[in-house]
Design a protein around this motif. Structure first.
Motif, mmCIF file in Angstrom:
data_model
loop_
_atom_site.group_PDB
_atom_site.id
_atom_site.type_symbol
_atom_site.label_atom_id
_atom_site.label_comp_id
_atom_site.label_asym_id
_atom_site.label_seq_id
_atom_site.Cartn_x
_atom_site.Cartn_y
_atom_site.Cartn_z
ATOM 1 N N GLN A 1 0.727 -1.092 0.116
ATOM 2 C CA GLN A 1 0.104 -0.039 -0.070
ATOM 3 C C GLN A 1 0.998 1.202 -0.157
ATOM 4 O O GLN A 1 2.034 1.320 0.784
ATOM 5 N N LEU A 2 0.272 2.336 -0.863
ATOM 6 C CA LEU A 2 1.250 3.497 -1.004
ATOM 7 C C LEU A 2 0.641 4.837 -0.344
ATOM 8 O O LEU A 2 -0.684 4.701 -0.507
ATOM 9 N N TYR A 3 0.969 5.489 0.482
ATOM 10 C CA TYR A 3 0.451 6.707 1.238
ATOM 11 C C TYR A 3 1.264 7.801 0.866
ATOM 12 O O TYR A 3 2.677 7.679 0.481
ATOM 13 N N GLY A 4 0.914 9.001 1.048
ATOM 14 C CA GLY A 4 1.691 10.449 1.530
ATOM 15 C C GLY A 4 2.490 10.319 2.625
ATOM 16 O O GLY A 4 2.439 9.462 3.407
ATOM 17 N N ALA A 5 3.105 11.380 2.731
ATOM 18 C CA ALA A 5 4.093 11.667 3.646
ATOM 19 C C ALA A 5 3.870 12.871 4.545
ATOM 20 O O ALA A 5 3.251 13.857 3.897
ATOM 21 N N GLU A 6 4.084 13.203 5.930
ATOM 22 C CA GLU A 6 3.786 14.236 6.508
ATOM 23 C C GLU A 6 4.927 14.621 7.512
ATOM 24 O O GLU A 6 5.816 13.705 8.001
ATOM 25 N N TYR A 7 5.238 15.920 7.465
ATOM 26 C CA TYR A 7 6.204 16.263 8.737
ATOM 27 C C TYR A 7 5.457 15.829 10.097
ATOM 28 O O TYR A 7 4.257 16.236 10.109
ATOM 29 N N GLU A 8 6.334 15.430 10.921
ATOM 30 C CA GLU A 8 5.648 15.359 12.445
ATOM 31 C C GLU A 8 6.656 16.069 13.565
ATOM 32 O O GLU A 8 7.721 16.374 13.253
ATOM 33 N N SER A 9 5.939 16.381 14.510
ATOM 34 C CA SER A 9 6.629 16.899 15.558
ATOM 35 C C SER A 9 6.048 16.325 17.111
ATOM 36 O O SER A 9 5.528 15.474 16.976
ATOM 37 N N SER B 1 4.943 17.090 20.820
ATOM 38 C CA SER B 1 4.733 18.298 21.835
ATOM 39 C C SER B 1 4.776 19.614 21.160
ATOM 40 O O SER B 1 5.271 20.485 21.968
ATOM 41 N N GLY B 2 4.724 19.659 19.951
ATOM 42 C CA GLY B 2 4.630 21.166 19.107
ATOM 43 C C GLY B 2 6.145 21.304 18.857
ATOM 44 O O GLY B 2 6.338 22.327 18.303
ATOM 45 N N HIS B 3 7.081 20.347 19.108
ATOM 46 C CA HIS B 3 8.654 20.810 18.829
ATOM 47 C C HIS B 3 8.977 19.865 17.481
ATOM 48 O O HIS B 3 8.843 18.905 17.579
ATOM 49 N N THR B 4 9.668 20.567 16.742
ATOM 50 C CA THR B 4 10.159 19.950 15.518
ATOM 51 C C THR B 4 11.693 20.654 14.801
ATOM 52 O O THR B 4 11.641 21.786 15.102
ATOM 53 N N VAL B 5 12.236 19.756 14.299
ATOM 54 C CA VAL B 5 13.295 20.314 13.517
ATOM 55 C C VAL B 5 13.086 21.036 12.233
ATOM 56 O O VAL B 5 14.056 21.715 11.703
ATOM 57 N N PHE B 6 12.050 20.707 11.785
ATOM 58 C CA PHE B 6 11.582 21.316 10.392
ATOM 59 C C PHE B 6 11.086 22.478 10.410
ATOM 60 O O PHE B 6 10.951 23.296 11.524
ATOM 61 N N GLY B 7 10.584 23.186 9.286
ATOM 62 C CA GLY B 7 10.069 24.566 9.285
ATOM 63 C C GLY B 7 8.920 24.952 10.202
ATOM 64 O O GLY B 7 8.265 23.899 10.751
ATOM 65 N N SER B 8 8.819 25.969 10.549
ATOM 66 C CA SER B 8 7.725 26.578 11.441
ATOM 67 C C SER B 8 6.457 26.162 10.775
ATOM 68 O O SER B 8 6.187 25.938 9.772
ATOM 69 N N ASN B 9 5.298 25.561 11.495
ATOM 70 C CA ASN B 9 3.976 25.425 11.085
ATOM 71 C C ASN B 9 4.064 24.265 10.089
ATOM 72 O O ASN B 9 3.354 24.080 9.291
ATOM 73 N N SER B 10 5.157 23.348 10.391
ATOM 74 C CA SER B 10 5.265 22.335 9.206
ATOM 75 C C SER B 10 4.494 20.905 9.833
ATOM 76 O O SER B 10 4.449 19.947 9.310
ATOM 77 N N HIS B 11 3.781 20.789 11.121
ATOM 78 C CA HIS B 11 3.451 19.813 11.383
ATOM 79 C C HIS B 11 2.270 19.433 10.856
ATOM 80 O O HIS B 11 1.199 20.333 10.530
ATOM 81 N N ASN B 12 2.190 18.148 10.575
ATOM 82 C CA ASN B 12 1.334 17.568 9.772
ATOM 83 C C ASN B 12 0.966 17.956 8.352
ATOM 84 O O ASN B 12 0.003 17.315 7.616
ATOM 85 N N GLU B 13 1.871 18.786 7.850
ATOM 86 C CA GLU B 13 1.804 19.249 6.476
ATOM 87 C C GLU B 13 2.590 18.159 5.584
ATOM 88 O O GLU B 13 3.444 17.454 6.088
ATOM 89 N N GLU B 14 1.996 18.073 4.300
ATOM 90 C CA GLU B 14 2.654 17.050 3.359
ATOM 91 C C GLU B 14 3.870 17.443 2.795
ATOM 92 O O GLU B 14 4.302 18.745 2.840
ATOM 93 N N VAL B 15 4.795 16.428 2.542
ATOM 94 C CA VAL B 15 6.268 16.428 2.101
ATOM 95 C C VAL B 15 6.422 16.567 0.668
ATOM 96 O O VAL B 15 6.158 15.480 0.069
ATOM 97 N N PRO B 16 6.968 17.752 0.088
ATOM 98 C CA PRO B 16 7.313 17.458 -1.482
ATOM 99 C C PRO B 16 8.752 17.044 -1.468
ATOM 100 O O PRO B 16 9.565 16.682 -0.445
ATOM 101 N N CYS B 17 9.042 16.849 -2.734
ATOM 102 C CA CYS B 17 10.275 16.197 -2.988
ATOM 103 C C CYS B 17 10.733 16.735 -4.288
ATOM 104 O O CYS B 17 10.040 16.886 -5.127
#
Length: 256
Positions: free
Chosen positions: A134-142, A144-160
């Motif tokens: 099965q194939l799904y999309g991908a999301e940024y995760e954090s 407790s609200g802390h992430t090393v990714f960009g601000s407001n990236s939590h649950n956003e889909e990931v491009p490539c």
């Protein structure tokens, strides 16, 4: 005429009358004027030669970077978190969306994929509820609200973006580095990412771009799928120092 100017200058209390008068006398001398013109022409020729040399060097560098590698080898790499490739150094093969297996499926594929935006389909019979991957999309995760990714990236889909170096035969992703070793050229850098350690599905380490962005027009909701988390160091079997407990790990993609 010069005498009149000198008298007028004194009457007007100019403190630099003598210097000014000297310059006016010199400027009235054709030989002096010609000397200055010759000097300026010489300086102009030097400047023109410098500009010509620098222009040639820039043109040669751009031509070198724009030519594909004809020495064999060649490679591609995925720039995770972006839809573009590093300018001048690489060319874009295609851009799309990160995807892969569900984060808690025991039979999940470990490697994430860079999916193109214009899929073409096989002429096969669809088997509902069959034995399939099965194939799904991908999301940024954090956490407790802390992430090393960009601000407001939590649950956003990931491009490539799939990128091909123009003048380099090899690429390598180096974890725990922000710069490349001597002789290598940096394509991009960012944060090491993987799945959450306690989730069922296996995952791979990837290098998420430091200027990561969400998929334009994405759902902006918690759909899950492949989940990317920052990666921290844990001392023990991991040698500390040089590593440090709970520090997030950087990464860099290098070309040669």
């Amino acid at each position: 005429m010069i005498l009149k100017y000198f008298v007028l200058c004194i009457l007007l209390s100019h403190v630099n009358c003598e210097d000014t008068l000297e310059k006016r006398i010199l400027l009235s001398d054709p030989a002096y004027v010609q000397q200055q013109i010759t000097h300026l022409q010489s300086e102009l020729q030097v400047l023109q030669a410098t500009v010509h040399t620098q222009t040639s060097e820039i043109s040669s560098l751009k031509q070198q970077l724009s030519q594909p590698n004809n020495g064999g080898g060649g490679s591609t790499f995925v720039r995770w978190g972006r839809t573009d490739c590093p300018a001048y150094l690489t060319e874009l093969v295609y851009s799309g969306y990160a995807g892969g297996s569900w984060y808690s499926h025991a039979g999940a594929a470990a490697n994430p994929l860079c999916l193109p935006p214009d899929p073409e389909w096989l002429n096969t019979t669809i088997v509902p509820d069959g034995y399939t991957g099965q194939l799904y999309g991908a999301e940024y995760e954090s956490v407790s609200g802390h992430t090393v990714f960009g601000s407001n990236s939590h649950n956003e889909e990931v491009p490539c973006a799939v990128c091909r170096p123009k003048s380099f035969a090899s690429t390598v992703m180096i974890p725990a580095r922000t710069t490349c070793y001597s002789g290598w050229t940096k394509a991009y850098g960012g944060s090491l990412a993987s799945g959450y350690y306690a989730q069922t599905a296996a995952s791979e380490y990837i290098c998420m771009d430091e200027d990561d962005e969400p998929v334009v027009g994405g759902a902006d909701r918690d759909d899950n799928g492949v989940l990317f988390y920052g990666v921290k160091a844990f001392c023990g079997s991991l040698k500390c120092p040089p590593y440090e407990q709970d520090k997030f790990i950087a990464c860099v993609v290098c070309m040669k």
